[in-house]
Design a protein around this motif. Structure first.
Motif, short mmCIF file in Angstrom:
data_model
loop_
_atom_site.label_atom_id
_atom_site.label_comp_id
_atom_site.label_asym_id
_atom_site.label_seq_id
_atom_site.Cartn_x
_atom_site.Cartn_y
_atom_site.Cartn_z
N THR A 1 45.22 21.39 22.94
CA THR A 1 45.63 22.72 23.42
C THR A 1 44.87 23.86 22.75
OG1 THR A 1 47.88 21.92 23.90
CG2 THR A 1 47.58 24.30 23.70
N ILE A 2 44.88 23.89 21.43
CA ILE A 2 44.31 25.05 20.72
C ILE A 2 42.81 25.17 20.95
CG2 ILE A 2 43.88 26.07 18.45
CD1 ILE A 2 46.56 24.96 17.54
N ILE A 3 42.07 24.07 20.82
CA ILE A 3 40.61 24.14 20.99
C ILE A 3 40.24 24.51 22.43
CG2 ILE A 3 38.49 22.75 21.02
CD1 ILE A 3 39.45 21.39 18.50
N PRO A 4 40.84 23.89 23.47
CA PRO A 4 40.54 24.35 24.84
C PRO A 4 40.89 25.82 25.06
CG PRO A 4 41.59 22.21 24.92
CD PRO A 4 41.68 22.69 23.49
N PHE A 5 42.02 26.27 24.49
CA PHE A 5 42.42 27.67 24.63
C PHE A 5 41.39 28.60 24.00
CE2 PHE A 5 44.61 31.21 22.36
CZ PHE A 5 44.89 31.99 23.46
N LEU A 6 40.95 28.27 22.79
CA LEU A 6 39.95 29.10 22.11
C LEU A 6 38.63 29.09 22.86
CD1 LEU A 6 40.65 28.28 18.35
CD2 LEU A 6 41.29 30.33 19.63
N PHE A 7 38.27 27.95 23.44
CA PHE A 7 37.03 27.86 24.22
C PHE A 7 37.10 28.80 25.43
CE2 PHE A 7 35.04 26.04 28.03
CZ PHE A 7 33.70 26.08 27.64
N VAL A 8 38.19 28.69 26.18
CA VAL A 8 38.34 29.51 27.40
C VAL A 8 38.33 30.99 27.05
CG1 VAL A 8 39.96 30.15 29.22
CG2 VAL A 8 39.53 27.74 28.73
N LEU A 9 39.17 31.39 26.11
CA LEU A 9 39.30 32.81 25.78
C LEU A 9 38.03 33.36 25.15
CD1 LEU A 9 41.50 34.93 26.11
CD2 LEU A 9 42.17 34.52 23.73
N THR A 10 37.39 32.57 24.28
CA THR A 10 36.18 33.04 23.61
C THR A 10 35.05 33.27 24.60
OG1 THR A 10 36.77 31.91 21.54
CG2 THR A 10 34.46 32.52 21.83
N VAL A 11 34.88 32.36 25.54
CA VAL A 11 33.82 32.52 26.54
C VAL A 11 34.05 33.79 27.36
CG1 VAL A 11 32.81 31.56 28.64
CG2 VAL A 11 33.24 30.08 26.68
N VAL A 12 35.28 33.98 27.82
CA VAL A 12 35.59 35.14 28.68
C VAL A 12 35.41 36.45 27.90
CG1 VAL A 12 37.42 36.32 29.95
CG2 VAL A 12 37.14 33.85 30.18
N VAL A 13 35.93 36.49 26.67
CA VAL A 13 35.81 37.70 25.86
C VAL A 13 34.36 37.97 25.48
CG1 VAL A 13 36.40 38.72 23.62
CG2 VAL A 13 38.17 37.58 24.97
N PHE A 14 33.63 36.92 25.10
CA PHE A 14 32.22 37.10 24.71
C PHE A 14 31.41 37.67 25.85
CE2 PHE A 14 27.85 35.54 24.49
CZ PHE A 14 27.47 35.99 23.23
N VAL A 15 31.60 37.15 27.05
CA VAL A 15 30.84 37.64 28.20
C VAL A 15 31.21 39.09 28.50
CG1 VAL A 15 30.55 37.39 30.70
CG2 VAL A 15 30.46 35.38 29.22
N HIS A 16 32.49 39.41 28.43
CA HIS A 16 32.93 40.79 28.68
C HIS A 16 32.29 41.76 27.68
CE1 HIS A 16 35.90 43.90 29.94
NE2 HIS A 16 35.75 44.31 28.68
N GLU A 17 32.40 41.45 26.41
CA GLU A 17 31.85 42.35 25.39
C GLU A 17 30.33 42.37 25.41
OE1 GLU A 17 33.80 44.35 24.08
OE2 GLU A 17 35.67 43.35 24.60
N MET A 18 29.71 41.25 25.78
CA MET A 18 28.26 41.23 25.88
C MET A 18 27.78 42.15 26.99
SD MET A 18 25.45 40.23 24.58
CE MET A 18 26.01 38.98 23.42
#
Length: 379
Positions: free
Chosen positions: A18-35
């Motif tokens: 749960t935690i690792i998939p959640f961090l993967f999903v959220l990190t990718v979305v946030v990284f792309v947004h801020e990038m």
């Protein structure tokens, strides 16, 4: 020890499942947004103080040759780009800090830029979210194609809205509420979010087109990730004989066109949902926060990496859409002020901005509390 390790690091554990998939999903979305903010800001000549994934204390990071601090922070529920001259992560100007800027820094400060550069930098975040979704769908459609079936009525549930309206087996959907359909999925898409709305259906029957009106009724369904959803249905069933289900293959160019169309459909459905939600016509349990996203990420990971990537695409659209709402301190709130500035040819007064930012922040915090409550207690 042999039992503790699988419990902590096994595929069904809280960490790996749960935690690792959640961090993967959220990190990718946030990284792309801020990038998006970062790249367009740099292209516009704006200086960047910091690029952070997460909020709060810095866990680790580095400073590049341009003086930007790239860091990973402790609270992984978002991120920010802090430009030169910003008071905080919401990119509001700080008069005291502005006075401390050198002449060189003032040239690259965010608040000293023309309004079009500031607007372009702000809108780039949500735009990159939409582009991420298009990219994911393009790859998925290229690799796997798309399952479709003909928009045919094979069976009608007794007593359903379709039965009351006079639908008959063998009818072919031509359009739903004025929008042309080519697959049964198109019909489901247009009907599912319109429970309680009277819709006009154009059907082809016996060589001619007829128009019937039906009002979809809400029905609870469970999707592939285990989410219970209330969707609108009219009670028609498609089958293999009439629907002729098949997988349509796409070239990369065709997949891109289809991905753009699908992303547009998702954005439209998201807007439609929030309109109905604001009017009290949608179930509050349809909205969830980090806990629900984490649960969905875990379920998606168990189904396979392609499901996890598609969840990234869907969440990316949601994040992009929410950020475009005209509420400070969201990106849409900034764009609202820049639009007013472009019309009146001067910045909105700091006092007015401060009032609206405080109101907007309360609204955003209230929404966060609402979805957390839904996650933990409400649903």
């Amino acid at each position: 020890m042999s039992q503790i390790l699988p419990a902590m690091f096994g595929t069904d554990s809280l960490l790996v499942g749960t935690i690792i998939p959640f961090l993967f999903v959220l990190t990718v979305v946030v990284f792309v947004h801020e990038m998006g903010h970062y790249l367009v800001g740099r292209w516009c000549g704006i200086g960047v103080r910091a690029f952070s994934i997460g909020f709060g204390p810095e866990l680790f990071g580095f400073t590049d040759r341009h003086g930007t601090r790239w860091k990973l922070s402790a609270i992984p529920l978002g991120g920010y780009v802090k430009f030169v001259g910003d008071m905080n992560v919401t990119s509001t100007p700080d008069a005291q800090e502005a006075e401390k800027l050198s002449d060189e820094e003032r040239k690259v400060a965010f608040h000293t830029q023309p309004v079009w550069k500031r607007a372009a930098t702000v809108v780039a975040g949500p735009l990159f979210n939409f582009l991420l979704t298009i990219a994911v769908f393009t790859v998925v459609f290229t690799m796997y194609g798309r399952f479709v079936s003909e928009p045919m009525v094979a069976e009608i549930r007794p007593g359903s809205p379709a039965a009351v309206a006079g639908f008959q087996p063998g009818d072919r959907f031509v359009s739903v509420d004025g929008e042309k359909v080519t697959t049964f999925s198109d019909v489901q898409r247009l009907v599912s979010g319109r429970a309680g709305d009277k819709l006009n259906f154009v059907l082809h029957r016996d060589g001619k087109d007829i128009t019937l009106a039906a009002t979809p009724e809400p029905m609870e369904q469970t999707d592939a990730l285990g989410n219970k959803l209330k969707v609108g249905v009219i009670g028609v069933i498609n089958d293999e004989q009439l629907g002729r289900p098949r997988v349509v293959s796409y070239s990369p160019a065709g997949a891109f066109v289809e991905a753009v169309r699908e992303t547009g459909n998702i954005i439209a459905r998201t807007g439609q949902f929030f309109q109905r939600f604001a009017a009290g016509r949608e179930d509050k349990c349809q909205l969830g926060g980090p806990v629900k996203i984490a649960d969905m990420a875990g379920r998606a990971a168990k189904l396979g990496f392609e499901w996890l990537v598609q969840l990234v695409a869907l969440l990316s659209v949601g994040i992009g859409f929410l950020n475009l709402l005209p509420i400070p301190p969201l990106d849409g709130g900034h764009l609202l002020f820049y639009g007013i500035e472009a019309v009146i040819r001067r910045p909105v007064s700091e006092r007015t901005m401060e009032i609206f930012y405080r109101i907007g922040m309360l609204a955003v915090l209230g929404f966060m509390v609402f979805v957390f409550w839904n996650d933990l207690f409400g649903c």
